[in-house]
Scaffold this active site. Structure first.
Site, PDB file in Angstrom:
ATOM      1  N   LEU A   1       0.823  -1.212   0.000  1.00  0.00           N
ATOM      2  CA  LEU A   1       0.000   0.000   0.000  1.00  0.00           C
ATOM      3  C   LEU A   1       0.860   1.267   0.000  1.00  0.00           C
ATOM      4  O   LEU A   1       0.521   2.255  -0.658  1.00  0.00           O
ATOM      5  CB  LEU A   1      -0.944  -0.021   1.221  1.00  0.00           C
ATOM      6  CG  LEU A   1      -1.837   1.198   1.392  1.00  0.00           C
ATOM      7  CD1 LEU A   1      -2.707   1.445   0.166  1.00  0.00           C
ATOM      8  CD2 LEU A   1      -2.707   1.041   2.639  1.00  0.00           C
TER       9      LEU A   1
ATOM     10  N   TYR B   1      -1.555  -8.013  16.473  1.00  0.00           N
ATOM     11  CA  TYR B   1      -1.918  -7.117  15.372  1.00  0.00           C
ATOM     12  C   TYR B   1      -3.206  -6.348  15.696  1.00  0.00           C
ATOM     13  O   TYR B   1      -3.253  -5.119  15.607  1.00  0.00           O
ATOM     14  CB  TYR B   1      -2.088  -7.936  14.091  1.00  0.00           C
ATOM     15  CG  TYR B   1      -2.400  -7.119  12.862  1.00  0.00           C
ATOM     16  CD1 TYR B   1      -1.422  -6.338  12.252  1.00  0.00           C
ATOM     17  CD2 TYR B   1      -3.677  -7.135  12.293  1.00  0.00           C
ATOM     18  CE1 TYR B   1      -1.704  -5.593  11.115  1.00  0.00           C
ATOM     19  CE2 TYR B   1      -3.962  -6.396  11.156  1.00  0.00           C
ATOM     20  CZ  TYR B   1      -2.975  -5.624  10.565  1.00  0.00           C
ATOM     21  OH  TYR B   1      -3.256  -4.890   9.445  1.00  0.00           O
TER      22      TYR B   1
HETATM   23  N1  LIG Z   1      -2.640  -6.050   3.429  1.00  0.00           N
HETATM   24  C1  LIG Z   1      -3.758  -6.016   4.123  1.00  0.00           C
HETATM   25  O1  LIG Z   1      -4.618  -6.895   4.025  1.00  0.00           O
HETATM   26  C2  LIG Z   1      -4.014  -4.872   5.044  1.00  0.00           C
HETATM   27  C3  LIG Z   1      -3.012  -3.984   5.435  1.00  0.00           C
HETATM   28  N2  LIG Z   1      -3.292  -2.991   6.312  1.00  0.00           N
HETATM   29  C4  LIG Z   1      -2.233  -2.089   6.764  1.00  0.00           C
HETATM   30  O2  LIG Z   1      -1.622  -1.464   5.649  1.00  0.00           O
HETATM   31  C5  LIG Z   1      -0.317  -1.050   6.000  1.00  0.00           C
HETATM   32  C6  LIG Z   1       0.654  -1.410   4.880  1.00  0.00           C
HETATM   33  O3  LIG Z   1       0.792  -2.813   4.826  1.00  0.00           O
HETATM   34  P1  LIG Z   1       0.922  -3.624   3.453  1.00  0.00           P
HETATM   35  O4  LIG Z   1       1.289  -2.722   2.360  1.00  0.00           O
HETATM   36  O5  LIG Z   1      -0.280  -4.446   3.336  1.00  0.00           O
HETATM   37  O6  LIG Z   1       2.122  -4.606   3.828  1.00  0.00           O
HETATM   38  P2  LIG Z   1       3.609  -4.759   3.262  1.00  0.00           P
HETATM   39  O7  LIG Z   1       4.226  -5.852   4.063  1.00  0.00           O
HETATM   40  O8  LIG Z   1       3.614  -4.875   1.785  1.00  0.00           O
HETATM   41  O9  LIG Z   1       4.288  -3.368   3.618  1.00  0.00           O
HETATM   42  C7  LIG Z   1       4.675  -3.032   4.908  1.00  0.00           C
HETATM   43  C8  LIG Z   1       5.630  -1.859   4.855  1.00  0.00           C
HETATM   44  O10 LIG Z   1       5.977  -1.499   6.188  1.00  0.00           O
HETATM   45  C9  LIG Z   1       7.392  -1.331   6.271  1.00  0.00           C
HETATM   46  N3  LIG Z   1       7.857  -1.710   7.607  1.00  0.00           N
HETATM   47  C10 LIG Z   1       7.614  -2.867   8.265  1.00  0.00           C
HETATM   48  N4  LIG Z   1       8.214  -2.865   9.450  1.00  0.00           N
HETATM   49  C11 LIG Z   1       8.858  -1.674   9.559  1.00  0.00           C
HETATM   50  C12 LIG Z   1       9.659  -1.076  10.568  1.00  0.00           C
HETATM   51  N5  LIG Z   1       9.959  -1.694  11.719  1.00  0.00           N
HETATM   52  N6  LIG Z   1      10.160   0.154  10.336  1.00  0.00           N
HETATM   53  C13 LIG Z   1       9.894   0.796   9.187  1.00  0.00           C
HETATM   54  N7  LIG Z   1       9.139   0.291   8.204  1.00  0.00           N
HETATM   55  C14 LIG Z   1       8.636  -0.938   8.386  1.00  0.00           C
HETATM   56  C15 LIG Z   1       7.952  -2.254   5.206  1.00  0.00           C
HETATM   57  O11 LIG Z   1       9.173  -1.723   4.735  1.00  0.00           O
HETATM   58  P3  LIG Z   1      10.594  -2.463   4.833  1.00  0.00           P
HETATM   59  O12 LIG Z   1      10.336  -3.909   5.145  1.00  0.00           O
HETATM   60  O13 LIG Z   1      11.224  -2.231   3.505  1.00  0.00           O
HETATM   61  O14 LIG Z   1      11.245  -1.721   5.929  1.00  0.00           O
HETATM   62  C16 LIG Z   1       6.911  -2.166   4.110  1.00  0.00           C
HETATM   63  O15 LIG Z   1       7.185  -1.105   3.254  1.00  0.00           O
HETATM   64  C17 LIG Z   1      -0.010  -1.716   7.349  1.00  0.00           C
HETATM   65  O16 LIG Z   1      -0.163  -0.775   8.383  1.00  0.00           O
HETATM   66  C18 LIG Z   1      -1.089  -2.780   7.464  1.00  0.00           C
HETATM   67  O17 LIG Z   1      -1.395  -3.086   8.794  1.00  0.00           O
HETATM   68  C19 LIG Z   1      -4.548  -2.785   6.790  1.00  0.00           C
HETATM   69  C20 LIG Z   1      -5.557  -3.598   6.431  1.00  0.00           C
HETATM   70  C21 LIG Z   1      -5.377  -4.713   5.535  1.00  0.00           C
HETATM   71  C1  LIG Z   2     -24.477 -15.361  11.932  1.00  0.00           C
HETATM   72  C2  LIG Z   2     -23.719 -14.514  10.988  1.00  0.00           C
HETATM   73  C3  LIG Z   2     -22.255 -14.854  10.992  1.00  0.00           C
HETATM   74  C4  LIG Z   2     -21.445 -13.789  10.295  1.00  0.00           C
HETATM   75  C5  LIG Z   2     -20.012 -13.980  10.590  1.00  0.00           C
HETATM   76  C6  LIG Z   2     -19.270 -12.730  10.416  1.00  0.00           C
HETATM   77  C7  LIG Z   2     -17.972 -12.764  11.131  1.00  0.00           C
HETATM   78  C8  LIG Z   2     -16.874 -13.274  10.239  1.00  0.00           C
HETATM   79  C9  LIG Z   2     -15.575 -12.704  10.624  1.00  0.00           C
HETATM   80  C10 LIG Z   2     -14.985 -11.942   9.480  1.00  0.00           C
HETATM   81  C11 LIG Z   2     -13.796 -11.273   9.882  1.00  0.00           C
HETATM   82  C12 LIG Z   2     -13.407 -10.290   8.837  1.00  0.00           C
HETATM   83  C13 LIG Z   2     -12.171  -9.703   9.297  1.00  0.00           C
HETATM   84  C14 LIG Z   2     -11.675  -8.695   8.380  1.00  0.00           C
HETATM   85  C15 LIG Z   2     -10.346  -8.385   8.875  1.00  0.00           C
HETATM   86  C16 LIG Z   2      -9.625  -7.501   7.967  1.00  0.00           C
HETATM   87  O1  LIG Z   2     -10.108  -7.027   6.993  1.00  0.00           O
HETATM   88  O2  LIG Z   2      -8.374  -7.275   8.337  1.00  0.00           O
HETATM   89  C17 LIG Z   2      -7.565  -6.529   7.496  1.00  0.00           C
HETATM   90  C18 LIG Z   2      -6.173  -6.774   7.879  1.00  0.00           C
HETATM   91  O3  LIG Z   2      -5.554  -5.947   8.509  1.00  0.00           O
HETATM   92  C19 LIG Z   2      -5.600  -8.037   7.427  1.00  0.00           C
HETATM   93  O4  LIG Z   2      -4.456  -8.383   8.155  1.00  0.00           O
HETATM   94  P1  LIG Z   2      -4.086  -9.928   8.316  1.00  0.00           P
HETATM   95  O5  LIG Z   2      -2.673  -9.959   8.797  1.00  0.00           O
HETATM   96  O6  LIG Z   2      -5.031 -10.474   9.314  1.00  0.00           O
HETATM   97  O7  LIG Z   2      -4.226 -10.568   6.957  1.00  0.00           O
END
Ligand SMILES: NC(=O)C1=CN([C@@H]2O[C@H](COP(=O)(O)OP(=O)(O)OC[C@H]3O[C@@H](n4cnc5c(N)ncnc54)[C@H](OP(=O)(O)O)[C@@H]3O)[C@@H](O)[C@H]2O)C=CC1
Ligand SMILES: CCCCCCCCCCCCCCCC(=O)OCC(=O)COP(=O)(O)O
Length: 338
Positions: free
Chosen positions: A63, A207
């Site tokens: 992201l 997390y």
């Molecule tokens: N992917 C998903 O499903 C979701 C992601 N998010 C959030 O989005 C954000 C971005 O994650 P995403 O792009 O998915 O994951 P990535 O693993 O692709 O990116 C994570 C980034 O964080 C940096 N990073 C990690 N640890 C450190 C550290 N100690 N110091 C500095 N930089 C660090 C990494 O850089 P480098 O390793 O080069 O230092 C990398 O650029 C996060 O906050 C995550 O929680 C939220 C919801 C869903």
């Molecule tokens: C009787 C009705 C039942 C309905 C059930 C609904 C409950 C199901 C749980 C669904 C959980 C969704 C979680 C979404 C979490 C999410 O989007 O997280 C984003 C992240 O940060 C992902 O990080 P990760 O490291 O967990 O991949």
């Protein structure tokens, strides 16, 4: 009185009967005010991104890299942050290359390399960032790591490591840059939280806790800095197609190394990055990017917590079966969604 008039009076009376001072009228009135408020907010001119100084943490991948692309294309002066100079340089080269194709004028990005989990390093990095352009207009706290594990088998050091990167890192960077924003009476702090900042799912304790803490801290910050004209946006996405799950820590501190199905099938990070840009332009306070399942889960957690806890307990039990575990017991398996 014409029939039309009679109709009008009848209609008004009917409306009065419906509205009649009861709870329904309150709800409808409230909804009306909310709609009006939203419409007025939409009419406000958007915040200017062109030429503004935008700091993005975690800009080396996922992201963060997509945010770098969209803010660069919008003409921002970028400061890209991460732990690895080489990876950040790859982002810079990609952006510089794209600059040649675009029609709008862009600025060459700068980089600052540091580890967010080291307090001293964050302070030094903040000073370096301020030396680059003299000020920061937008800080996007994006960097983060995830975690897969069973609490019973997780070292306390892992719980701390995830909090250090996901919570104390953004807090430290924000607090280091805040005084200069307050002095200028201008600045926007964005933090990328998660749906897991609102609901906690099993085998994600570190997390989910770090993201809940993030939501709370930045909600407090928003209220406290409003008087200085500063903006705070908390963006909470659902699954995004990045390497987050691969880079996740497990209970013993090793890397999970698996691309979970839920992550692989998540949103396009470019769409989420565009939503972040929109949040900055519109000065949105809280952005929830939840799909259907996450929305159901959020409502369930609020309106019927007992049922939500039951569903989570079933999920935890299911994931702990050896055949469901992708990274050891309680590893979260393939990230199934029920
Ligand atoms: N992917 C998903 O499903 C979701 C992601 N998010 C959030 O989005 C954000 C971005 O994650 P995403 O792009 O998915 O994951 P990535 O693993 O692709 O990116 C994570 C980034 O964080 C940096 N990073 C990690 N640890 C450190 C550290 N100690 N110091 C500095 N930089 C660090 C990494 O850089 P480098 O390793 O080069 O230092 C990398 O650029 C996060 O906050 C995550 O929680 C939220 C919801 C869903
Ligand atoms: C009787 C009705 C039942 C309905 C059930 C609904 C409950 C199901 C749980 C669904 C959980 C969704 C979680 C979404 C979490 C999410 O989007 O997280 C984003 C992240 O940060 C992902 O990080 P990760 O490291 O967990 O991949």
């Amino acid at each position: 009185m014409t029939p039309g008039h009679r109709g009008g009076a009848g209609g008004a009376a009917a409306l009065e009967r419906v509205m009649g001072g009861g709870p329904l009228s309150l709800v409808l009135g409230g909804l009306g005010v909310l709609l009006l408020f939203r419409m007025v907010r939409r009419l406000r001119p958007g915040a200017r991104v062109r030429d503004s100084v935008v700091v993005i943490t975690g800009a080396s991948s996922g992201l963060g890299r997509e945010c770098a692309r969209v803010f660069h294309a919008a003409g921002a002066r970028l400061v890209l942050c991460g732990r690895h100079a080489g990876r950040l340089q790859e982002t810079v080269e990609e952006l510089n290359e794209a600059a040649g194709w675009g029609h709008t004028q862009t600025h060459p990005p700068s980089t600052v390399t540091f580890d967010l989990s080291e307090a001293g390093a964050v302070e030094r990095a903040a000073e370096e960032i301020l030396r680059l352009h003299g000020n920061v207009d937008v800080l996007i706290n994006n960097a983060g790591i995830s975690y897969r594990g069973n609490i019973l088998e997780t070292d306390l050091s892992v719980q701390r490591a995830v909090m250090d990167t996901n919570y104390f890192g953004p807090v430290a960077l924000t607090q280091a840059l805040l005084p200069s924003m307050v002095r200028r009476r201008s600045g926007h702090v964005v933090v990328i939280s998660s749906i897991q900042g609102r609901i906690a799912i099993p085998h994600r304790s570190a997390y989910a806790a770090s993201k809940h803490a993030t939501q709370a801290y930045f909600d407090c910050l928003r209220a406290e800095v409003e008087r200085y004209g500063l903006e705070v946006s908390v963006v909470s996405p659902g699954y995004i197609r990045t390497n987050l799950s691969r880079n996740a820590l497990t209970g013993d501190g090793s890397q999970y190394g698996v691309l979970d199905r839920t992550t692989a099938m998540g949103r396009d990070p470019a769409d989420v990055a565009r939503a972040v840009l929109e949040a900055v332009r519109r000065r949105s306070k809280d952005v929830l990017l939840a799909g259907l399942l996450a929305t159901v889960a959020l409502y369930l957690r609020t309106l019927c917590p007992a049922l939500f806890f039951k569903v989570m307990a079933i999920r935890a039990r299911k994931e702990q079966r050896p055949e469901a575990a992708g990274g050891g017991a309680g590893g979260g398996g393939a990230g199934g969604e029920t």
